[in-house]
Design an enzyme around this catalytic site. Structure first.
Site, PDB file in Angstrom:
ATOM      1  CG  ASP A 164      -2.092   0.921   1.078  1.00  0.00           C
ATOM      2  OD1 ASP A 164      -2.321   1.426  -0.044  1.00  0.00           O
ATOM      3  OD2 ASP A 164      -2.774   1.157   2.089  1.00  0.00           O
ATOM      4  NE  ARG A 223      -1.412   6.655   1.254  1.00  0.00           N
ATOM      5  CZ  ARG A 223      -1.521   5.766   2.228  1.00  0.00           C
ATOM      6  NH1 ARG A 223      -1.324   6.136   3.479  1.00  0.00           N
ATOM      7  NH2 ARG A 223      -1.817   4.513   1.946  1.00  0.00           N
ATOM      8  CG  HIS A 277      -0.578   1.924  -9.310  1.00  0.00           C
ATOM      9  ND1 HIS A 277      -0.749   1.603  -7.980  1.00  0.00           N
ATOM     10  CD2 HIS A 277      -1.704   2.601  -9.680  1.00  0.00           C
ATOM     11  CE1 HIS A 277      -1.927   2.059  -7.564  1.00  0.00           C
ATOM     12  NE2 HIS A 277      -2.518   2.678  -8.570  1.00  0.00           N
ATOM     13  CD1 TRP A 330     -12.623  -5.828  -9.004  1.00  0.00           C
ATOM     14  CD2 TRP A 330     -11.926  -5.096 -10.996  1.00  0.00           C
ATOM     15  NE1 TRP A 330     -11.933  -6.852  -9.608  1.00  0.00           N
ATOM     16  CE2 TRP A 330     -11.501  -6.428 -10.836  1.00  0.00           C
ATOM     17  CE3 TRP A 330     -11.594  -4.416 -12.174  1.00  0.00           C
ATOM     18  CZ2 TRP A 330     -10.761  -7.106 -11.809  1.00  0.00           C
ATOM     19  CZ3 TRP A 330     -10.861  -5.090 -13.149  1.00  0.00           C
ATOM     20  CH2 TRP A 330     -10.456  -6.417 -12.959  1.00  0.00           C
ATOM     21  CG  LEU A 341       9.838 -17.189  -2.490  1.00  0.00           C
ATOM     22  CD1 LEU A 341      10.316 -16.854  -1.093  1.00  0.00           C
ATOM     23  CD2 LEU A 341       9.659 -15.921  -3.283  1.00  0.00           C
TER      24      LEU A 341
HETATM   25  C1  IPE Z   1      -1.627   0.181  -3.360  1.00  0.00           C
HETATM   26  O1  IPE Z   1      -1.428   1.550  -3.440  1.00  0.00           O
HETATM   27  C2  IPE Z   1      -1.756  -0.470  -4.712  1.00  0.00           C
HETATM   28  C3  IPE Z   1      -3.107  -0.944  -5.046  1.00  0.00           C
HETATM   29  C4  IPE Z   1      -4.154  -0.837  -4.283  1.00  0.00           C
HETATM   30  C5  IPE Z   1      -3.286  -1.594  -6.328  1.00  0.00           C
HETATM   31  P1  IPE Z   1      -2.620   2.579  -3.344  1.00  0.00           P
HETATM   32  O2  IPE Z   1      -3.017   2.967  -4.727  1.00  0.00           O
HETATM   33  O3  IPE Z   1      -3.722   2.064  -2.477  1.00  0.00           O
HETATM   34  O4  IPE Z   1      -1.884   3.794  -2.645  1.00  0.00           O
HETATM   35  P2  IPE Z   1      -2.521   4.902  -1.691  1.00  0.00           P
HETATM   36  O5  IPE Z   1      -3.202   4.212  -0.556  1.00  0.00           O
HETATM   37  O6  IPE Z   1      -3.467   5.693  -2.543  1.00  0.00           O
HETATM   38  O7  IPE Z   1      -1.342   5.721  -1.256  1.00  0.00           O
HETATM   39 MG    MG Z   2      -4.158   2.381  -0.479  1.00  0.00          MG
END
Ligand code: IPE
Ligand code: MG
Length: 215
Positions: free
Chosen positions: A2, A6, A19, A51, A113
């Site tokens: 996560d 941000r 991402h 989604w 792994l």
């Molecule tokens: C996690 O990062 C990746 C996925 C959910 C695919 P986020 O996109 O949730 O990042 P934040 O929470 O907005 O920072």
């Molecule tokens: Mg997130």
């Protein structure tokens, strides 16, 4: 995994760049897991709730998953990484579903792994689906037989769950399997989560005494 959004926002970048950075953070963690002798590593890549994000963001995520399979995961297979996807398959675009199946097949004999990628995964959805299949099977249900109906019954329960980005919640991850898991929470955003912090989390875990409800 996560904190990609941000991470991007704090740099004035598009969320897709977050991402992409997140996808690059995976390989060093997998390689560190191999180095320290972790046998099984599960990562939460995309939830059943993800989604609901904008069509643009969902499309870029699918694109990046495809790129990650091509760029990283086939390479990691050479290091002995067996990859399995855990979650629903029916909603992924066809081309991605094909890539996932192809990678699973290509790595099925790797044993250094086991990497489990939770994709279109939700703990509640998994439990409901398992309940449906357990009922349909007519089997006598106890905890052990029920667990055989989960998405990946051969996946071991996690000893340690690490949550990045400062959130203090489970967000529907491995609800059944993590009943007795230890947790490490870190403020670090996933793209910045590196081998040193991963090793430190494992060391923290190693110092804990697990009682599984006993004394
Ligand atoms: C996690 O990062 C990746 C996925 C959910 C695919 P986020 O996109 O949730 O990042 P934040 O929470 O907005 O920072
Ligand atoms: Mg997130």
């Amino acid at each position: 995994m996560d904190g990609n959004g941000r991470w991007a926002e704090s740099r004035g970048l598009d969320v897709a760049e977050g991402h992409r950075a997140g996808s690059r953070a995976l390989r060093p963690i997998v390689e560190t897991a191999i180095d320290v002798g972790v046998g099984s590593l599960a990562v939460y890549a995309f939830s059943t709730e993800n989604w609901t994000r904008s069509p643009d963001e969902v499309a870029s995520l699918m694109q990046i998953f495809g790129e990650t399979i091509d760029r990283e995961l086939h390479d990691l297979a050479k290091e002995g990484v067996h990859t399995r996807f855990v979650g629903r398959r029916d909603r992924a675009p066809d081309w991605l579903r094909d890539k996932m199946a192809e990678l699973e097949q290509a790595t099925e004999n790797e044993r250094t792994l086991h990497l489990w990628i939770a994709f279109d995964y939700g703990g509640r959805a998994e439990i409901v689906e398992a309940a449906r299949r357990a009922t349909a099977s007519g089997a006598e249900i106890d905890e052990e037989t029920f667990a055989q109906f989960l998405y990946a019954p051969e996946m071991p329960d996690p000893d340690l769950v690490i949550r990045t980005s400062g959130e203090l919640r489970l967000s529907n991850f491995l609800l059944w399997q993590s009943a007795y898991s230890e947790y490490v929470f870190t403020d670090t955003l996933w793209p910045d989560f590196g081998p040193d912090e991963f090793r430190a989390a494992i060391e923290d875990y190693a110092g804990r005494r697990r009682r599984f409800g006993g004394r």
